[in-house]
Design an enzyme around this catalytic site. Structure first.
Site, PDB file in Angstrom:
ATOM      1  N   SER A  26     -21.649 -49.156  28.414  1.00  9.16           N
ATOM      2  CA  SER A  26     -21.804 -47.998  28.483  1.00  9.16           C
ATOM      3  C   SER A  26     -22.045 -46.980  27.150  1.00  9.16           C
ATOM      4  CB  SER A  26     -20.865 -46.948  29.517  1.00  9.16           C
ATOM      5  OG  SER A  26     -20.640 -47.535  30.674  1.00  9.16           O
ATOM      6  N   GLY A  98     -29.041 -50.495  35.772  1.00 13.59           N
ATOM      7  CA  GLY A  98     -28.919 -49.109  36.532  1.00 13.59           C
ATOM      8  C   GLY A  98     -28.621 -48.018  35.561  1.00 13.59           C
ATOM      9  N   ARG A 126     -32.220 -50.795  43.902  1.00 14.17           N
ATOM     10  CA  ARG A 126     -30.849 -49.927  43.874  1.00 14.17           C
ATOM     11  C   ARG A 126     -31.260 -48.346  44.085  1.00 14.17           C
ATOM     12  NH1 ARG A 126     -27.044 -51.527  39.220  1.00 14.17           N
ATOM     13  NH2 ARG A 126     -25.750 -50.208  40.073  1.00 14.17           N
ATOM     14  N   ASP A 319     -16.197 -51.103  38.189  1.00 12.43           N
ATOM     15  CA  ASP A 319     -16.878 -52.204  37.804  1.00 12.43           C
ATOM     16  C   ASP A 319     -15.945 -53.511  37.932  1.00 12.43           C
ATOM     17  OD1 ASP A 319     -19.200 -50.944  37.393  1.00 12.43           O
ATOM     18  OD2 ASP A 319     -18.658 -50.568  35.021  1.00 12.43           O
ATOM     19  N   LYS A 346     -24.143 -52.014  43.982  1.00 17.61           N
ATOM     20  CA  LYS A 346     -24.246 -52.378  42.536  1.00 17.61           C
ATOM     21  C   LYS A 346     -25.042 -53.556  42.217  1.00 17.61           C
ATOM     22  CE  LYS A 346     -21.108 -49.417  41.117  1.00 17.61           C
ATOM     23  NZ  LYS A 346     -21.417 -48.404  40.177  1.00 17.61           N
TER      24      LYS A 346
HETATM   25  C1  S3P Z   1     -21.768 -46.552  34.168  1.00 17.88           C
HETATM   26  C2  S3P Z   1     -21.281 -45.991  35.399  1.00 17.88           C
HETATM   27  C3  S3P Z   1     -21.196 -46.705  36.591  1.00 17.88           C
HETATM   28  C4  S3P Z   1     -20.905 -48.058  36.316  1.00 17.88           C
HETATM   29  C5  S3P Z   1     -21.811 -48.862  35.467  1.00 17.88           C
HETATM   30  C6  S3P Z   1     -22.040 -47.825  34.255  1.00 17.88           C
HETATM   31  C7  S3P Z   1     -22.227 -45.623  33.239  1.00 17.88           C
HETATM   32  O1  S3P Z   1     -22.214 -46.686  37.686  1.00 17.88           O
HETATM   33  O2  S3P Z   1     -20.542 -48.939  37.533  1.00 17.88           O
HETATM   34  O3  S3P Z   1     -21.536 -50.062  35.411  1.00 17.88           O
HETATM   35  O4  S3P Z   1     -22.400 -46.362  31.984  1.00 17.88           O
HETATM   36  O5  S3P Z   1     -22.393 -44.504  33.246  1.00 17.88           O
HETATM   37  P1  S3P Z   1     -22.150 -45.306  38.740  1.00 17.88           P
HETATM   38  O6  S3P Z   1     -22.701 -44.005  37.802  1.00 17.88           O
HETATM   39  O7  S3P Z   1     -23.173 -45.778  39.787  1.00 17.88           O
HETATM   40  O8  S3P Z   1     -20.639 -45.250  39.391  1.00 17.88           O
END
Ligand code: S3P
Length: 445
Positions: A26, A98, A126, A319, A346
């Protein structure tokens, strides 16, 4: 018929030694994004050399940003300023990420040029309406495929307006997309969350000098300022450490030190859940690195027992459920997971994928719409399919440590999206894990 990689995993030796898992995914995505949009040169250390984060860096290179790699895990991002990106005639490939696609949708919604965001097979399934709808409410024009799926065609030249938006589901990606669009919007953008999620975007915007007000569950900024380059030290990814926390907890005789793990409270829900299950995990030398809390985690084997996972912990461990499912399957007694319907959208449907795989290994597990009920006990060898989901593949490598026979884990190549080098680190710490011989094809399983 696509070529694919499989692993063979089996019970190894107790986990020992000390290791440092790669940089946080992230934080790495955001460091490249904000570095690119900043004025000046941003040096990123501890950058995750994963396919997801490299895809984000490549997208910005396509958009005219120079990014140097002086050494592995280091990037020097030559920022072009908020209005310095150049449109690319080609589609921008976010790979499996994502986070990459959703945050980019926000950052690109306010540009003067058109962009098309594409992704791999998993990302192409997704849901994107969660970002395109509020961005449209800000004035963005984004077309998607049927059902609100990628690819996303983002039309340039839209005048964005700030928004006051309450997220229907807790999502740091959606929050971050709106905040990034908010940099380009007239007026104020306010994002409210049903439950606080990871706040890296907010913290990093502040570090890059953008005026922002934020508290758990709330963020507010307005457009019309500038980002100033700064250096970013990326902590080790708690989500990658999670596999080792579970493995060392369940394998008798283990004692493992995980160094400099990112301990942002919005990420460490698994620690709380494992401790409720009886895990022995100690935080040593807590400190701050690059504005983020980090600690060394000493984990020793301890007998785990089943729990009802507190629903309030779910967003802080979103996660980590594949790893938690494994902990529950290796624990004594019954565990209940609820309030986690997000797992179904996911990189794979993580409830279904974990339930199927654990069942193949003899576990007793019932799926529910938003979770599962798992009764721990002995696992046996067998064949499981990760459905190309990195965290599922690594979780089954851990499950194999409690199994009486060999576990063949199918479709593991995507582990490189978040944890390059997992195999080597896993073996070095005691896991029995190696590539399955012979090329497998999707039709073989
Ligand atoms: C993330 C937010 C989460 C997480 C993803 C990384 C991010 O997703 O599951 O692996 O870096 O902002 P969501 O925003 O869909 O909950």
């Amino acid at each position: 018929m696509s070529a694919r990689q499989d692993w063979i995993a089996a019970r190894g030796t107790p986990l020992h030694g000390r290791l440092r898992v790669p940089g946080d995914k992230s934080v790495s995505h955001r460091a490249v994004m904000l570095g690119a949009l900043a004025e000046g040169v941003t040096r990123v250390s501890g950058f995750l050399e994963g396919e997801d984060t490299r895809a984000t860096a490549r997208v910005f290179e396509r958009l005219g940003v120079r990014i140097d790699t002086p050494s592995a895990s280091e990037r020097i991002v030559h920022g072009v300023g908020l209005h310095g990106l150049r449109g690319s005639g080609e589609a921008l490939d976010c790979g499996n990420a994502g986070t990459g696609m959703r945050l980019l949708a926000g950052a690109l919604a306010g540009q003067g040029f058109d962009s098309v965001l594409i992704g791999d097979e998993s990302l192409s399934k997704r849901p994107m309406r969660r970002v395109t709808e509020p961005l449209a409410a800000m004035g963005a024009r984004i077309d998607s495929a049927d059902g609100g799926l990628p690819p996303l065609r983002i039309h340039g030249g839209s005048a964005l307006q700030g928004i006051d938006y309450t997220l229907p589901v807790a999502s740091a990606q959606v929050k971050s997309a709106l905040l990034l669009a908010g940099l380009y919007a007239r007026g104020e953008t306010v994002v409210r969350e049903p439950h606080p999620t990871r706040d890296y975007t907010e913290r990093m915007l502040a570090a890059f000098g953008w005026p922002i007000e934020f508290a758990p569950g709330y963020a507010r900024l307005s457009g019309g300022h500038a980002l100033r380059a700064t250096d970013v030290a990326v902590p080790a990814d708690f989500s990658s450490a999670a596999f080792f926390l579970v493995a060392a907890s369940v394998v008798p005789g283990s004692e493992l030190l995980l160094e400099a793990v990112g301990m942002n409270p919005r990420r460490t829900g698994l620690l709380a859940a494992l401790r409720l299950m009886g895990a022995d995990i100690r935080e040593q030398n807590p400190r701050e690195e690059g504005g983020e809390p980090v600690a060394d985690l000493l984990v020793r084997h301890a007998p785990l027992h089943g729990i009802e996972v507190p629903v309030a912990l779910v967003p802080d461990m979103i996660d980590e459920f594949p790893a938690l499912f494994v902990a529950a399957a290796c624990a004594q007694g019954r565990s209940t997971i609820a309030g986690a319907a997000e797992l179904r959208v996911k990189e794979s449907d993580r409830i279904a994928t974990m339930a199927q795989g654990l069942r193949n290994l003899g576990a007793q597990i019932d799926e529910t719409p938003d979770g599962a009920i798992i009764v721990g006990g002995a696992l046996r060898g067998g064949t499981v399919d990760s459905h190309g989901d990195h965290r599922i593949a690594m979780s089954f490598a851990v499950a194999a440590q409690c199994a009486s026979g060999e576990v063949r884990i199918g479709d593991v190549a995507n582990v490189a999206t978040s944890f390059p080098g997992f195999e080597t680190l896993a073996r070095a710490s005691g896991l029995e894990l190696h590539p399955a011989l012979g090329l497998q094809t999707a039709s073989d399983m």
